[in-house]
Design an enzyme around this catalytic site. Structure first.
Site, mmCIF file in Angstrom:
data_model
loop_
_atom_site.group_PDB
_atom_site.id
_atom_site.type_symbol
_atom_site.label_atom_id
_atom_site.label_comp_id
_atom_site.label_asym_id
_atom_site.label_seq_id
_atom_site.Cartn_x
_atom_site.Cartn_y
_atom_site.Cartn_z
ATOM 1 N N GLU A 276 -29.281 11.463 47.024
ATOM 2 C CA GLU A 276 -28.714 11.278 45.676
ATOM 3 C C GLU A 276 -27.452 10.400 45.686
ATOM 4 O O GLU A 276 -27.347 9.484 44.863
ATOM 5 C CB GLU A 276 -28.433 12.642 45.037
ATOM 6 C CG GLU A 276 -29.730 13.328 44.612
ATOM 7 C CD GLU A 276 -29.563 14.787 44.224
ATOM 8 O OE1 GLU A 276 -28.423 15.267 44.142
ATOM 9 O OE2 GLU A 276 -30.595 15.451 44.012
ATOM 10 N N LYS B 184 -34.667 24.364 41.934
ATOM 11 C CA LYS B 184 -34.358 23.437 43.036
ATOM 12 C C LYS B 184 -33.538 24.142 44.117
ATOM 13 O O LYS B 184 -33.634 23.816 45.294
ATOM 14 C CB LYS B 184 -33.581 22.245 42.484
ATOM 15 C CG LYS B 184 -33.224 21.196 43.512
ATOM 16 C CD LYS B 184 -32.571 20.012 42.838
ATOM 17 C CE LYS B 184 -32.110 18.962 43.824
ATOM 18 N NZ LYS B 184 -31.489 17.821 43.118
ATOM 19 N N ASP C 143 -35.349 11.380 39.659
ATOM 20 C CA ASP C 143 -34.239 12.280 39.987
ATOM 21 C C ASP C 143 -34.723 13.672 39.626
ATOM 22 O O ASP C 143 -34.841 14.020 38.453
ATOM 23 C CB ASP C 143 -32.997 11.890 39.161
ATOM 24 C CG ASP C 143 -31.882 12.948 39.232
ATOM 25 O OD1 ASP C 143 -31.990 13.891 40.034
ATOM 26 O OD2 ASP C 143 -30.902 12.803 38.465
ATOM 27 N N ASP D 273 -20.452 14.318 42.348
ATOM 28 C CA ASP D 273 -21.543 14.583 41.407
ATOM 29 C C ASP D 273 -21.384 15.982 40.819
ATOM 30 O O ASP D 273 -21.649 16.978 41.502
ATOM 31 C CB ASP D 273 -22.879 14.439 42.154
ATOM 32 C CG ASP D 273 -24.094 14.659 41.242
ATOM 33 O OD1 ASP D 273 -23.907 15.070 40.080
ATOM 34 O OD2 ASP D 273 -25.229 14.430 41.712
HETATM 35 P P1 ADP Z 1 -28.148 18.340 37.374
HETATM 36 O O1 ADP Z 1 -27.793 17.217 38.276
HETATM 37 O O2 ADP Z 1 -27.624 19.669 37.819
HETATM 38 O O3 ADP Z 1 -29.592 18.379 37.021
HETATM 39 P P2 ADP Z 1 -26.898 16.904 35.105
HETATM 40 O O4 ADP Z 1 -26.295 15.790 35.884
HETATM 41 O O5 ADP Z 1 -27.988 16.571 34.158
HETATM 42 O O6 ADP Z 1 -27.342 18.128 36.015
HETATM 43 O O7 ADP Z 1 -25.708 17.613 34.300
HETATM 44 C C1 ADP Z 1 -25.906 18.705 33.479
HETATM 45 C C2 ADP Z 1 -24.567 19.187 32.978
HETATM 46 O O8 ADP Z 1 -23.917 18.143 32.251
HETATM 47 C C3 ADP Z 1 -24.664 20.375 32.034
HETATM 48 O O9 ADP Z 1 -23.748 21.386 32.420
HETATM 49 C C4 ADP Z 1 -24.254 19.775 30.698
HETATM 50 O O10 ADP Z 1 -23.600 20.709 29.876
HETATM 51 C C5 ADP Z 1 -23.286 18.698 31.124
HETATM 52 N N1 ADP Z 1 -23.072 17.694 30.073
HETATM 53 C C6 ADP Z 1 -23.991 16.877 29.516
HETATM 54 N N2 ADP Z 1 -23.414 16.138 28.527
HETATM 55 C C7 ADP Z 1 -22.106 16.505 28.457
HETATM 56 C C8 ADP Z 1 -20.994 16.115 27.639
HETATM 57 N N3 ADP Z 1 -21.124 15.210 26.680
HETATM 58 N N4 ADP Z 1 -19.797 16.724 27.857
HETATM 59 C C9 ADP Z 1 -19.668 17.658 28.811
HETATM 60 N N5 ADP Z 1 -20.673 18.065 29.614
HETATM 61 C C10 ADP Z 1 -21.883 17.495 29.442
HETATM 62 MG MG MG Z 2 -28.089 15.730 39.493
#
Ligand code: ADP
Ligand code: MG
Length: 561
Positions: free
Chosen positions: A146, A69, A7, A168
């Site tokens: 995705e 990205k 991913d 998502d």
């Molecule tokens: P992407 O798909 O954009 O790479 P992710 O799916 O990894 O991102 O999500 C990242 C986001 O998730 C960030 O904004 C992070 O702050 C949030 N996040 C991660 N853990 C928590 C949590 N426990 N509570 C709230 N938000 C969270």
């Molecule tokens: Mg993602």
């Protein structure tokens, strides 16, 4: 040889494999499943990836890049120190690091992968992702959407026929996809989203609350102070996903700020964001012409979907509980690993890819019929139209003796042109005549590669002006080979040093935060640690790292109180 699933996210990237116990993510050199999608160049020219890089976003902003990205398949250049890189190359660094993590965890070489991409990625963006994989030394026969990966991770490939809505919410993007599974094929019926809405906005909501409560002006804060406040806001946001209230206590700009934050206050502050989430959900359902009672599953993924208010919104909108996973930011990677398993067994789940749809509306600005001083968007090609597509509209002059018509080429869904993206402008001259007597025919032609051709023809004179807007580009085979060779000569920080460098990057941020005596102490700590690492004869590095970490932690407590 093992095949991995990846991913490649905007905020975080992960690698996973299929095991006897099902799909599993693999840890990076720091032991984390999530590798921040960030790249930084150290002073000695070495490339840092992941957490060490993300910390340097603050201390070395001109040598660090993140969220690249978003620029995949565009000609955008990221300047990091003396290097200039495209999004493909920065992504290649992340992929290379994940490949190495997988090889270390599996104890064997890895050369093949399946990588996930957003459903709305067009041909150019998909090609850019394949190029990134190639640059990273990975053979990628197949990309997976995705949302399809999310569905696979939830076992939805076993459903004979069904309609699934995948939501998502990542760090900076909100993607909505409507999938239909039928006769072994997963088809994307509609895709919508908000490319500027994600978990980071919820963190910023807390930042705004703290600033208001304590009279802080974020714009006046220094880079590292702002970073510390941001980090604290992020911590509070995450804590509020579990607890109903959370305390904070830190010193910002020489001022002690202290208090507690209730989940209910946070949720009130976030209502505008929650309202923004509704629009793309409604749009996707409307575009797919589906009745929400016919949805078989609603799946919620992305790190930010951990927030209870996001789950509540979905439960309220659909009057049912969405499918959730305890680690919603792992889901897509796990799904890519499921696809790896399916592929080895029976060729994998087939997908109908969305590149044949224009993901946004293309149009121009026209004078508002009600208020002549304002303009409104006039759509020429509508969102989710099948491409290639060509459409023409006729526009008339609005004032007497008007000799020029300007066509603003716009992309977006807002009624006010200023809120949409201006792709370009074309002006044509016309013979003077009473208002409404002269006109132009404007033709937009959009193809699978994301290229837009605009033709403006003056009806009375037949004069034609034509322009091609191509904000996307991919590398030729020759360029790719040259970049491959160039990247091979770049030194990447060895894996066994990554943990040390992440610690140093963190300590440097701490150094930037404090002054005087404390600053000197942090400096001395960093020097001591660096010396220990360089001393080849030491065999107790693990202990040294532990000591350094603990010292930093003590320091942070001291600094924050
Ligand atoms: P992407 O798909 O954009 O790479 P992710 O799916 O990894 O991102 O999500 C990242 C986001 O998730 C960030 O904004 C992070 O702050 C949030 N996040 C991660 N853990 C928590 C949590 N426990 N509570 C709230 N938000 C969270
Ligand atoms: Mg993602």
């Amino acid at each position: 040889m093992a095949v991995i699933g990846i991913d490649l996210g905007t905020s975080n990237s992960l690698v996973a494999v299929w095991t006897e116990d099902g799909p599993q993510t693999l840890p990076n050199a720091l032991g984390d499943a999530l590798t921040p999608s960030a790249v930084s160049i150290a002073d000695n020219g070495e490339v840092l990836i992941g957490r060490a890089a993300i910390d340097r976003l603050v201390t070395h902003p001109d040598r660090t890049a993140a969220s690249f990205k978003r620029a995949m398949g565009s000609a955008k250049i990221f300047k990091l120190g003396s290097h200039s890189w495209r999004a493909e190359e920065l992504s290649a660094f992340v992929l290379r690091s994940l490949k190495l993590d997988a090889e270390t965890a599996l104890g064997e070489e890895v050369s093949e992968a399946i990588i996930s991409v957003p459903a709305y990625f067009n041909d150019t963006q998909r090609k850019a992702t394949l190029d990134a994989a190639h640059l990273a030394g990975l053979n990628v026969e197949r990309l997976i959407n995705e949302p399809t990966a999310a569905a696979l991770a939830h076992g939805l490939e076993d459903v004979e026929e069904g309609t699934f809505l995948i939501l998502d919410l990542g760090g900076g993007t909100f993607d909505v996809s409507l999938l239909h599974k039928f006769e072994g094929i997963m088809e994307i019926k509609a895709s919508a989203g908000d490319s500027r809405l994600g978990g980071d906005d919820f963190r910023d909501a807390i930042l705004a609350m703290l600033s208001e409560r304590h009279g802080l002006v974020v714009g006046d804060l220094g880079g590292s102070e702002k970073a510390r406040l941001l980090a604290e806001a992020e911590r509070l946001k995450r804590a509020l996903s579990e607890a109903l209230s959370v305390d904070y206590e830190l010193i910002i700009a020489g001022k002690a700020i202290k208090g507690d934050l209730l989940r209910s206050e946070f949720e009130t502050q976030c209502q505008p964001l929650i309202r923004r989430m509704k629009a793309p959900i409604e749009r996707a359902i409307h575009d797919a012409r589906i009745d929400i009672t016919r949805l078989d599953q609603v799946v919620l993924v992305g790190g930010a979907s951990r927030m209870p208010l996001v789950r509540d919104l979905v439960a309220r909108l659909f009057r049912r509980f969405p499918l959730l996973h305890p680690k919603p930011d792992h889901i897509i990677a796990l799904g890519t690993a499921v696809q790896v398993a399916l592929k080895t067994r029976d060729g994998g789940l087939e997908e109908i890819v969305m590149t044949d749809v224009c993901p946004f509306t293309l149009g121009t600005a026209v004078v508002d019929g009600r208020s002549r001083n304002e303009t409104v968007m006039s759509s020429i090609i509508e969102r989710n139209a099948i491409v290639p597509i060509s459409r023409e509209n006729r526009y008339y002059t609005v004032s007497d003796g008007q000799t020029v018509i300007r066509i603003d080429v716009l992309q977006g869904e807002f009624i006010r042109p200023s809120q949409n993206i201006l792709i370009g402008q074309i002006e044509v001259s016309l013979p003077p005549a009473p208002a409404g007597k002269e006109a132009v025919d404007v033709r937009y032609t959009y193809d699978v590669n994301g290229a837009l051709e605009v033709e403006v023809k003056v009806v009375s004179t037949g004069k034609l002006v034509r322009s091609l807007f191509r904000n996307q580009s991919t590398l030729t085979d020759q360029e790719l080979a040259a970049r491959f060779a160039a990247l091979a000569s770049i030194k990447i920080l060895p894996r066994d040093q990554q943990e040390n460098r992440a610690l140093i990057a963190h300590a440097e941020r701490l150094y930037a935060d404090c002054l005087g005596e404390e600053r000197e102490q942090v400096k001395a700590l960093i020097f001591w640690f660096e010396q220990c690492i360089e001393d080849q004869s030491r065999s107790d590095l693990r202990q040294v790292r532990q000591q350094f970490t603990e010292a930093l932690q003590r320091f942070e407590m001291g600094v924050s109180f």
